[in-house]
Each structure stands twice: as structure tokens, then as C-alpha cells.
Design a protein around this motif. Structure first.
Motif, mmCIF file in Angstrom:
data_model
loop_
_atom_site.group_PDB
_atom_site.id
_atom_site.type_symbol
_atom_site.label_atom_id
_atom_site.label_comp_id
_atom_site.label_asym_id
_atom_site.label_seq_id
_atom_site.Cartn_x
_atom_site.Cartn_y
_atom_site.Cartn_z
ATOM 1 N N GLN A 1 -5.179 11.372 8.692
ATOM 2 C CA GLN A 1 -4.854 10.107 9.326
ATOM 3 C C GLN A 1 -3.396 9.726 9.071
ATOM 4 O OE1 GLN A 1 -7.030 8.482 11.314
ATOM 5 N NE2 GLN A 1 -5.332 7.146 11.891
ATOM 6 N N ALA A 2 -2.614 9.624 10.126
ATOM 7 C CA ALA A 2 -1.204 9.262 10.010
ATOM 8 C C ALA A 2 -0.996 7.855 10.538
ATOM 9 C CB ALA A 2 -0.337 10.247 10.785
ATOM 10 N N MET A 3 -0.002 7.155 9.967
ATOM 11 C CA MET A 3 0.462 5.899 10.535
ATOM 12 C C MET A 3 1.374 6.250 11.702
ATOM 13 S SD MET A 3 1.418 3.432 7.328
ATOM 14 C CE MET A 3 0.177 2.867 6.172
ATOM 15 N N ASP A 4 0.909 6.018 12.908
ATOM 16 C CA ASP A 4 1.652 6.406 14.104
ATOM 17 C C ASP A 4 2.456 5.210 14.605
ATOM 18 O OD1 ASP A 4 2.631 7.350 16.502
ATOM 19 O OD2 ASP A 4 0.756 8.332 17.084
ATOM 20 N N MET B 1 0.828 -1.206 0.000
ATOM 21 C CA MET B 1 0.000 0.000 0.000
ATOM 22 C C MET B 1 0.867 1.264 0.000
ATOM 23 S SD MET B 1 -1.421 0.282 3.942
ATOM 24 C CE MET B 1 -2.152 1.897 3.672
ATOM 25 N N ALA B 2 0.313 2.336 -0.552
ATOM 26 C CA ALA B 2 0.978 3.636 -0.538
ATOM 27 C C ALA B 2 0.736 4.305 0.802
ATOM 28 C CB ALA B 2 0.454 4.505 -1.674
ATOM 29 N N VAL B 3 1.726 5.040 1.260
ATOM 30 C CA VAL B 3 1.667 5.707 2.559
ATOM 31 C C VAL B 3 1.527 7.202 2.337
ATOM 32 C CG1 VAL B 3 2.897 6.109 4.725
ATOM 33 C CG2 VAL B 3 3.149 3.921 3.539
ATOM 34 N N LYS B 4 0.674 7.833 3.159
ATOM 35 C CA LYS B 4 0.478 9.279 3.046
ATOM 36 C C LYS B 4 1.211 10.048 4.141
ATOM 37 C CE LYS B 4 -3.947 9.073 0.597
ATOM 38 N NZ LYS B 4 -5.384 9.473 0.612
ATOM 39 N N VAL B 5 1.079 9.563 5.379
ATOM 40 C CA VAL B 5 1.726 10.264 6.497
ATOM 41 C C VAL B 5 2.292 9.232 7.477
ATOM 42 C CG1 VAL B 5 1.492 11.974 8.336
ATOM 43 C CG2 VAL B 5 0.057 12.159 6.290
ATOM 44 N N LEU B 6 3.545 9.414 7.863
ATOM 45 C CA LEU B 6 4.192 8.598 8.891
ATOM 46 C C LEU B 6 4.451 9.473 10.101
ATOM 47 C CD1 LEU B 6 6.980 6.943 6.718
ATOM 48 C CD2 LEU B 6 4.969 5.765 7.606
ATOM 49 N N LYS B 7 4.291 8.899 11.282
ATOM 50 C CA LYS B 7 4.524 9.673 12.495
ATOM 51 C C LYS B 7 5.276 8.837 13.510
ATOM 52 C CE LYS B 7 2.167 12.392 16.054
ATOM 53 N NZ LYS B 7 0.864 12.875 16.589
ATOM 54 N N GLY C 1 4.546 5.267 17.177
ATOM 55 C CA GLY C 1 4.929 5.425 18.578
ATOM 56 C C GLY C 1 6.343 5.943 18.729
ATOM 57 N N ASP C 2 7.199 5.167 19.434
ATOM 58 C CA ASP C 2 8.584 5.613 19.620
ATOM 59 C C ASP C 2 9.572 4.795 18.781
ATOM 60 O OD1 ASP C 2 8.564 3.220 20.960
ATOM 61 O OD2 ASP C 2 9.588 3.971 22.750
ATOM 62 N N LEU C 3 9.071 4.082 17.762
ATOM 63 C CA LEU C 3 9.978 3.412 16.834
ATOM 64 C C LEU C 3 10.779 4.454 16.060
ATOM 65 C CD1 LEU C 3 7.701 0.593 15.362
ATOM 66 C CD2 LEU C 3 9.365 0.412 17.230
ATOM 67 N N VAL C 4 11.966 4.082 15.632
ATOM 68 C CA VAL C 4 12.825 4.997 14.881
ATOM 69 C C VAL C 4 12.395 5.035 13.416
ATOM 70 C CG1 VAL C 4 15.173 5.381 14.009
ATOM 71 C CG2 VAL C 4 14.804 4.758 16.402
ATOM 72 N N ILE C 5 12.216 6.246 12.902
ATOM 73 C CA ILE C 5 12.019 6.455 11.473
ATOM 74 C C ILE C 5 13.236 7.200 10.946
ATOM 75 C CG2 ILE C 5 10.643 7.604 9.699
ATOM 76 C CD1 ILE C 5 8.182 7.178 11.349
ATOM 77 N N MET C 6 13.856 6.637 9.923
ATOM 78 C CA MET C 6 15.060 7.257 9.359
ATOM 79 C C MET C 6 15.141 6.917 7.872
ATOM 80 S SD MET C 6 18.237 4.880 10.685
ATOM 81 C CE MET C 6 18.890 3.745 9.449
#
Length: 455
Positions: A49-52, A5-11, A54-59
Motif C-alpha cells: 500500500q503506497a500513499m499515492d 505517522m510513519a510513511v512506508k511508500v510514497l508515490k 497523483g501528479d503532485l511534486v515529490i522532491m
């Protein structure tokens, strides 16, 4: 959240933005990063609507600029489908494929086109391609540059496969002269066969002991080759890169060359940073690679050099083969294929060892993402979380410990010295061009990776 799936917002509360780690949302559109919205920014409109996470690392996704895929010709060793799936499972969003051990090797424009046809439609992550320098092919280099390869790999010693012969110093002068002014880069497998070793002949020592193999490829082979590369680099002012540096002794030479103005970079690999000669069991031929894994003392010197930026980046040098080629039945290190399969585990391997030595998440981005992207001429569009950059992203848990089992390995051939190792750093999801290519053990139904060319 589903693979494909395509992603719109990551948090996340831990987004790595340059030298800052903060709580932020990343807005994606048409395969690109459209915006970065820090939680402290009150002036931004509602993001929806964001894919949240939590405290996982996004890089930024990892860039592995040293991968042997081997297709076409030796797809039983590895292929694009399996290699890029394992890359995606390891948080890698771009690989750069070496010009060997495929048949044909990528040493001409025609051979490059053959490789591109083999890769088309099979890649779960982005894939770029190194060309190769062999004796007599210097007239093929500029056509391959025009076709989009970022640079060329050569061997200064037998490559292990006859269709990719090693170059002499005379060959290198011709190739370097051809590359002047192009902005391309020459990559060197820096080992030279030494005359005293030739004269010694075959060792009578036990070939099932790792020390016998280690003695057959001493550090001076690497040191003398690096010296020759540095002299060529200074003379021609063509970008040069030492691949898979194993010997810390060579660093004084590269330091001096860079100080004198050589446009030179150096990489090391996960196996030189995580494995040590003293701990390799008898007949454990799956530990064999060239140059060889050296001592624990040498390993710590490599880590120290990384800390001081004397080594620029860390890559896998994923070089798999069929199980039979490792000669496990006889345990003969001198006869076994030299290469280590590790593509999927570079990020957790590095983090598990690096965090003990004071390295940060920002250091990971520099050493595993940005510097390999710079080497591969991809840094203007990849390896940073910035508006306008490609939406190639990894989400991972640096605190999660897990064990490498054969069941979780996605390489075609599962044999690796890391089986049974417990590592910190589990990849949760990998996003390529804004689409989820891997998430929690599941892969996209269609490979979203693109074939990359340098403009």
C-alpha cells in the motif's frame, strides 16, 4: 494520512530524481530512503500500500541554511517551536540556525551547549547550528568544530546586537589561520562602514522614505567588504561564503576570485529576488533589512546571475522581531529593526518568480536543497532522493495559487512584507526522518526533528 505517522511508500507521477522527473515510488524504512522504484521498472516486487499523491511534486525537503531562531534570550522574537513549525509548513526539512540573535550568542562551546539545551525536544524539522566569530574568540573555534558545527558566521559591520560585536580585518586573519585545514567554512555579513559616510553624518532626508535608508547603506559598503573577503579566501584557502548578497555589483569580484582559485560560495535571499526598492511604500518598515533591498534593475541582475550559476543558492535569512521593534507607529526606517520574516514562504516565493524566468523544478532542488546542504556539510545524507539518504521529503502542488494571510503564518510574529501576496506552490505535506511532520495544515503531535552535527 495523519500528522505524526510513519510513511512506508510514497508515490507520484512527478518525482524529482536528479535531472529526471518521472513516475516513481519511494520506499522508506527506519527514517531512510530504502529504495526508489520507477514505474518503468518491471523487475521490482510488489510494493504494498503506497500513499499515492497523483501528479503532485515529490522532491527532497528544502534546506534553509540561514535562519535566525533567537532562542534562548529573545524567544519573544522567535523560538524553535514556532520557527520549525513554520519551516515544516513551508516544505523545509532542515534549518541551520545563526549564532545570533540569541542570548548568549553561539560564540563558545559553552554557549553552544546552552543553545542545544534550548532546542532539544522543540524542533519539527532538523536543526543544525552555525558558530560565531567575534573579536578574541578564535580559540573557541576548533572546540565548536569538534562538537559538530559546520562553520562560523561573522559581521564586518555592527550586527545590530551588542553581544555579537563585528570583527576587524585583524580579527579575521586570526580566525582564518585557526580554521586552515579544518574543512570548516566562514560566513560573512559583507558590509563595511565607509569613511565618507562617517564624515557625512546623519542624513537630513525624511526617515520615513525608504530611499533615505537605502542611501545610508550604499552598494559600495557591500562591494568593498566582498573584496576583502575574497582576498582573505585566496590567501588562507579556507572555505568562505558570502551571506545574503544584495548587490549585483559585487559579482565581478567573486567571479574573479573563484577563477583565481578561491573556495568561495555566494547566496542571495528571497527578498532580494522578489522585492524592489521602487515599490516599498512610505513608512513600510517591515521591508527593512540589511543589506537593503535594492532596485528592480539590480534584482534582475541577481536572477541572471542565478541562471549563470554565479550565485550558488537561495535562502530566507529569516530574521524576525516583535512588532514594536519595527516602529510602525513612526514609520522611521532608520530606527526600525532590520530583518524580514519569511521562513515559511521561501519555496512558493522562489517558484512564483523563478518559473516566469525559465527555471525548472530541478533548479529548485539544486538552489534550495543541494547547494545549502553542501554549504552546511550535510550533502552526504540530505537533499537528494537516493537510497541510504535521510527520508526528508516535501510533497507540494506547484500549480496551486493561494494568498498569504495572517491566519496561515506560523512564525511567532506575523508581520511580513508578503502579507496579501498571491503565490504559486502550496505545500501539501512535509516528511522528516520518514514521519509526517506537517500535512494540510496539521502538525505532528510530537516534534520529529533531530539536532544535526557534522562528523
Amino acid at each position: 494520512m495523519e500528522a505524526g505517522m510513519a510513511v512506508k511508500v510514497l508515490k507520484s507521477q512527478r518525482v524529482v530524481l536528479g535531472q529526471e522527473i518521472c513516475s516513481a515510488s519511494i520506499v522508506l524504512k527506519d527514517g531512510k530512503i530504502q529504495d526508489i522504484v520507477k514505474d518503468s521498472d518491471k523487475n521490482k516486487l510488489h510494493l504494498g500500500q503506497a500513499m499515492d499523491f497523483g501528479d503532485l511534486v515529490i522532491m527532497p525537503g528544502v534546506i534553509d541554511s540561514h535562519v535566525h531562531v533567537n532562542e534562548p534570550g529573545r524567544t519573544d522574537w522567535e523560538g524553535y517551536w514556532t520557527a520549525t513549525r513554520s519551516a515544516a509548513a513551508g516544505g523545509i526539512t532542515t534549518i541551520v540556525d545563526m549564532p545570533l540573535n540569541s542570548i548568549p550568542p553561539t560564540t563558545s562551546l559553552r554557549h553552544l551547549q546552552t543553545k542545544l539545551q534550548a532546542a532539544e525536544g522543540q524542533c519539527f524539522v532538523n536543526t543544525a547550528f552555525w558558530g560565531g566569530v567575534i573579536p578574541g574568540n578564535e580559540q573557541e573555534l576548533r572546540p565548536m568544530i569538534s562538537a559538530g558545527v559546520p562553520g562560523f558566521k561573522c559581521f564586518m559591520i555592527h550586527s545590530g546586537v551588542d553581544e555579537f560585536p563585528h570583527v576587524t580585518e585583524k580579527d579575521l586573519h586570526k580566525a582564518m589561520a585557526e580554521l586552515q585545514g579544518t574543512g570548516s567554512v566562514m560566513l560573512f555579513h559583507a558590509e563595511l562602514e565607509l569613511e565618507d559616510l562617517k564624515q557625512t553624518g546623519k542624513s537630513k532626508a525624511d526617515p520615513c522614505e525608504y530611499s533615505t535608508f537605502l542611501d545610508s547603506r550604499p552598494e559600495n559598503m557591500e562591494v568593498e567588504a566582498v573584496q576583502q573577503v575574497c582576498q582573505l579566501c585566496l590567501r588562507y584557502q579556507v572555505r568562505c561564503h558570502i551571506v545574503h548578497l544584495s548587490s549585483a555589483k559585487a559579482l565581478s569580484i567573486t567571479d574573479a576570485a573563484r577563477k583565481a582559485g578561491a573556495p568561495l560560495t555566494v547566496e542571495t535571499t528571497h527578498h532580494y529576488l522578489n522585492l524592489a526598492a521602487e515599490h516599498i511604500p512610505r513608512s513600510a518598515t517591515h521591508f527593512k533589512c540589511c543589506p537593503p533591498i535594492r532596485s528592480q534593475v539590480n534584482q534582475e541582475k541577481l536572477w541572471h546571475a542565478l541562471k549563470e550559476a554565479r550565485i550558488d543558492m537561495v535562502v530566507s535569512d529569516h530574521s524576525p522581531c516583535t512588532v514594536g521593534m519595527k516602529k510602525l507607529g513612526t514609520g522611521n526606517f532608520l530606527e526600525a529593526w532590520g530583518g524580514i520574516a519569511s521562513l515559511q514562504f521561501g519555496l512558493p516565493l522562489f517558484w512564483t518568480s523563478a518559473k516566469k524566468r525559465g527555471f525548472s523544478l530541478q533548479d529548485i532542488v539544486m538552489l534550495l536543497c543541494q547547494k545549502p546542504a553542501e554549504l552546511s556539510s550535510l550533502a552526504s545524507r540530505k537533499a537528494s532522493l537516493l537510497p541510504g539518504y535521510d527520508a526528508d521529503i516535501v510533497i507540494w502542488d506547484p500549480d496551486k495559487e493561494y494568498e498569504i494571510t495572517e491566519e496561515c503564518v506560523h512564525h511567532k510574529n506575523k508581520l511580513t512584507p508578503y502579507l496579501g501576496c498571491k503565490l504559486h506552490g502550496e505545500v501539501i505535506a512535509t516528511i522528516v526522518a520518514g514521519k509526517i511532520t506537517y500535512i494540510k495544515g496539521q502538525f505532528a503531535p510530537e516534534p520529529p526533528g533531530q539536532l544535526l552535527f557534522v562528523k
